[in-house]
Design a protein around this motif. Structure first.
Motif, mmCIF file in Angstrom:
data_model
loop_
_atom_site.group_PDB
_atom_site.id
_atom_site.type_symbol
_atom_site.label_atom_id
_atom_site.label_comp_id
_atom_site.label_asym_id
_atom_site.label_seq_id
_atom_site.Cartn_x
_atom_site.Cartn_y
_atom_site.Cartn_z
ATOM 1 N N ALA A 89 0.969 -1.250 -0.038
ATOM 2 C CA ALA A 89 0.046 -0.035 0.000
ATOM 3 C C ALA A 89 0.831 1.259 0.064
ATOM 4 N N HIS A 90 0.385 2.492 -0.675
ATOM 5 C CA HIS A 90 0.984 3.747 -0.547
ATOM 6 C C HIS A 90 0.902 4.334 0.548
ATOM 7 N N ASP A 91 2.118 4.691 1.143
ATOM 8 C CA ASP A 91 1.972 5.642 2.465
ATOM 9 C C ASP A 91 2.722 6.740 1.973
ATOM 10 N N PRO A 92 2.306 7.961 1.528
ATOM 11 C CA PRO A 92 2.955 8.970 0.895
ATOM 12 C C PRO A 92 3.590 9.637 2.204
ATOM 13 N N ASP A 93 3.491 9.686 3.494
ATOM 14 C CA ASP A 93 3.816 10.508 4.386
ATOM 15 C C ASP A 93 4.919 9.689 5.433
ATOM 16 N N ASN A 94 4.898 8.416 5.052
ATOM 17 C CA ASN A 94 5.646 7.107 5.965
ATOM 18 C C ASN A 94 5.154 7.681 7.479
ATOM 19 N N GLN A 95 3.740 7.506 7.709
ATOM 20 C CA GLN A 95 3.312 7.742 8.885
ATOM 21 C C GLN A 95 3.019 6.485 9.739
ATOM 22 N N PHE A 96 2.883 5.272 8.935
ATOM 23 C CA PHE A 96 2.544 3.974 9.742
ATOM 24 C C PHE A 96 3.581 3.265 9.868
ATOM 25 N N LYS A 97 3.570 2.672 11.384
ATOM 26 C CA LYS A 97 4.636 1.845 11.795
ATOM 27 C C LYS A 97 4.144 0.566 11.864
ATOM 28 N N VAL A 98 4.993 -0.508 11.948
ATOM 29 C CA VAL A 98 4.663 -1.935 12.271
ATOM 30 C C VAL A 98 3.746 -2.122 13.198
ATOM 31 N N GLY A 99 2.428 -2.714 13.078
ATOM 32 C CA GLY A 99 1.597 -3.179 14.281
ATOM 33 C C GLY A 99 0.410 -2.085 13.911
ATOM 34 N N ASP A 100 0.551 -1.016 13.299
ATOM 35 C CA ASP A 100 -0.601 -0.247 13.115
ATOM 36 C C ASP A 100 -2.003 -0.898 12.027
ATOM 37 N N VAL A 101 -2.991 -0.617 12.702
ATOM 38 C CA VAL A 101 -4.160 -1.093 11.834
ATOM 39 C C VAL A 101 -4.653 0.126 10.840
ATOM 40 N N VAL A 102 -4.640 -0.376 9.738
ATOM 41 C CA VAL A 102 -5.026 0.557 8.522
ATOM 42 C C VAL A 102 -6.109 0.043 7.688
ATOM 43 N N LEU A 103 -6.673 1.084 7.039
ATOM 44 C CA LEU A 103 -7.670 0.756 5.918
ATOM 45 C C LEU A 103 -6.955 0.591 4.700
ATOM 46 N N LEU A 104 -7.458 -0.211 3.663
ATOM 47 C CA LEU A 104 -6.724 -0.012 2.410
ATOM 48 C C LEU A 104 -7.725 0.391 1.409
ATOM 49 N N GLN A 105 -7.730 1.484 0.610
ATOM 50 C CA GLN A 105 -8.543 2.070 -0.358
ATOM 51 C C GLN A 105 -8.011 1.658 -1.712
ATOM 52 N N LYS A 106 -8.912 1.293 -2.588
ATOM 53 C CA LYS A 106 -8.379 1.024 -3.990
ATOM 54 C C LYS A 106 -8.182 2.230 -4.756
ATOM 55 N N SER A 107 -7.055 2.305 -5.392
ATOM 56 C CA SER A 107 -6.817 3.123 -6.520
ATOM 57 C C SER A 107 -6.297 2.904 -7.518
ATOM 58 N N ARG A 108 -5.726 3.822 -8.452
ATOM 59 C CA ARG A 108 -5.003 3.658 -9.767
ATOM 60 C C ARG A 108 -3.940 2.986 -9.349
ATOM 61 N N PRO A 109 -3.207 2.133 -10.304
ATOM 62 C CA PRO A 109 -2.012 1.483 -10.057
ATOM 63 C C PRO A 109 -1.098 2.675 -9.890
ATOM 64 N N ILE A 110 -0.371 2.583 -8.596
ATOM 65 C CA ILE A 110 0.882 3.427 -8.669
ATOM 66 C C ILE A 110 2.115 2.604 -8.831
ATOM 67 N N SER A 111 2.387 1.295 -8.847
ATOM 68 C CA SER A 111 3.388 0.782 -9.183
ATOM 69 C C SER A 111 2.810 -0.731 -9.581
ATOM 70 N N LYS A 112 4.030 -1.522 -9.894
ATOM 71 C CA LYS A 112 3.593 -2.841 -10.296
ATOM 72 C C LYS A 112 2.746 -3.644 -9.308
ATOM 73 N N THR A 113 3.106 -3.222 -8.146
ATOM 74 C CA THR A 113 2.443 -4.185 -6.884
ATOM 75 C C THR A 113 1.607 -3.451 -5.905
ATOM 76 N N LYS A 114 1.454 -2.062 -6.316
ATOM 77 C CA LYS A 114 0.749 -1.125 -5.374
ATOM 78 C C LYS A 114 -0.413 -0.560 -6.152
ATOM 79 N N THR A 115 -1.575 -1.101 -5.590
ATOM 80 C CA THR A 115 -2.915 -0.610 -6.106
ATOM 81 C C THR A 115 -3.835 -0.226 -4.896
ATOM 82 N N PHE A 116 -3.269 -0.041 -3.863
ATOM 83 C CA PHE A 116 -4.004 0.482 -2.513
ATOM 84 C C PHE A 116 -3.396 1.739 -1.981
ATOM 85 N N ILE A 117 -4.239 2.498 -1.047
ATOM 86 C CA ILE A 117 -3.721 3.551 -0.437
ATOM 87 C C ILE A 117 -3.959 3.310 1.045
ATOM 88 N N ALA A 118 -2.848 3.568 1.713
ATOM 89 C CA ALA A 118 -3.326 3.302 3.360
ATOM 90 C C ALA A 118 -3.603 4.355 3.920
#
Length: 151
Positions: A89-118
């Motif tokens: 998932a895309h995390d533009p601000d690098n705000q999430f750390k290991v163990g955080d609970v996030v929602l994944l929202q579908k978006s346009r493909p950002i790279s080969k494997t990233k199609t979600f935004i955290a």
């Protein structure tokens, strides 16, 4: 040349430009359809719902690996089994750390494997802390411990 000419009885509207009775009987075309567009106050329908998962890796820049757990029936035994899948998932601000609970929202493909935004998941109120506080207040027997007794 005689094959290209039609007899005078077989005339079509395409050849001489006249209207035939079939065009008068055809269904009328409407310019506005009642089901053509949804009302503007309704939100757009999204086919893919957002997924919820836990961040398992955040070492990459602007990318987090999120593990989503779902329950699915076992093909043979029909018992519900946990199925795990990791998404990038895309995390533009690098705000999430290991163990955080996030929602994944579908978006346009950002790279080969990233199609979600955290997105940060809304925090749920925990009932465990409230239960412990209530138990402390009700469960006190007011009996001092041996270490608290005066000699």
């Amino acid at each position: 040349m005689w094959l290209l000419q039609l007899p005078p009885k077989l005339s079509t509207p395409f050849l001489n430009g006249t209207t035939s009775p079939l065009t008068l009987l055809s269904k009328p075309t409407t310019t506005t359809s009642p089901l053509s567009s949804p009302p503007s106050f309704l939100p757009p329908i999204k086919a893919m719902k957002s997924l919820q998962g836990k961040v398992v890796c955040s070492t990459n820049d602007k990318t987090v690996a999120v593990e989503v757990v779902r329950l699915a029936p076992h093909p043979k035994y029909k018992r519900r089994v946990r199925k795990k899948k990791k998404y990038q998932a895309h995390d533009p601000d690098n705000q999430f750390k290991v163990g955080d609970v996030v929602l994944l929202q579908k978006s346009r493909p950002i790279s080969k494997t990233k199609t979600f935004i955290a997105v940060a998941a809304p925090s749920r109120p925990s009932n465990k802390k409230v239960a412990v506080e209530d138990q402390d207040q009700e469960g006190e027997l007011s009996i001092p411990l041996e270490s608290q007794q005066e000699p």
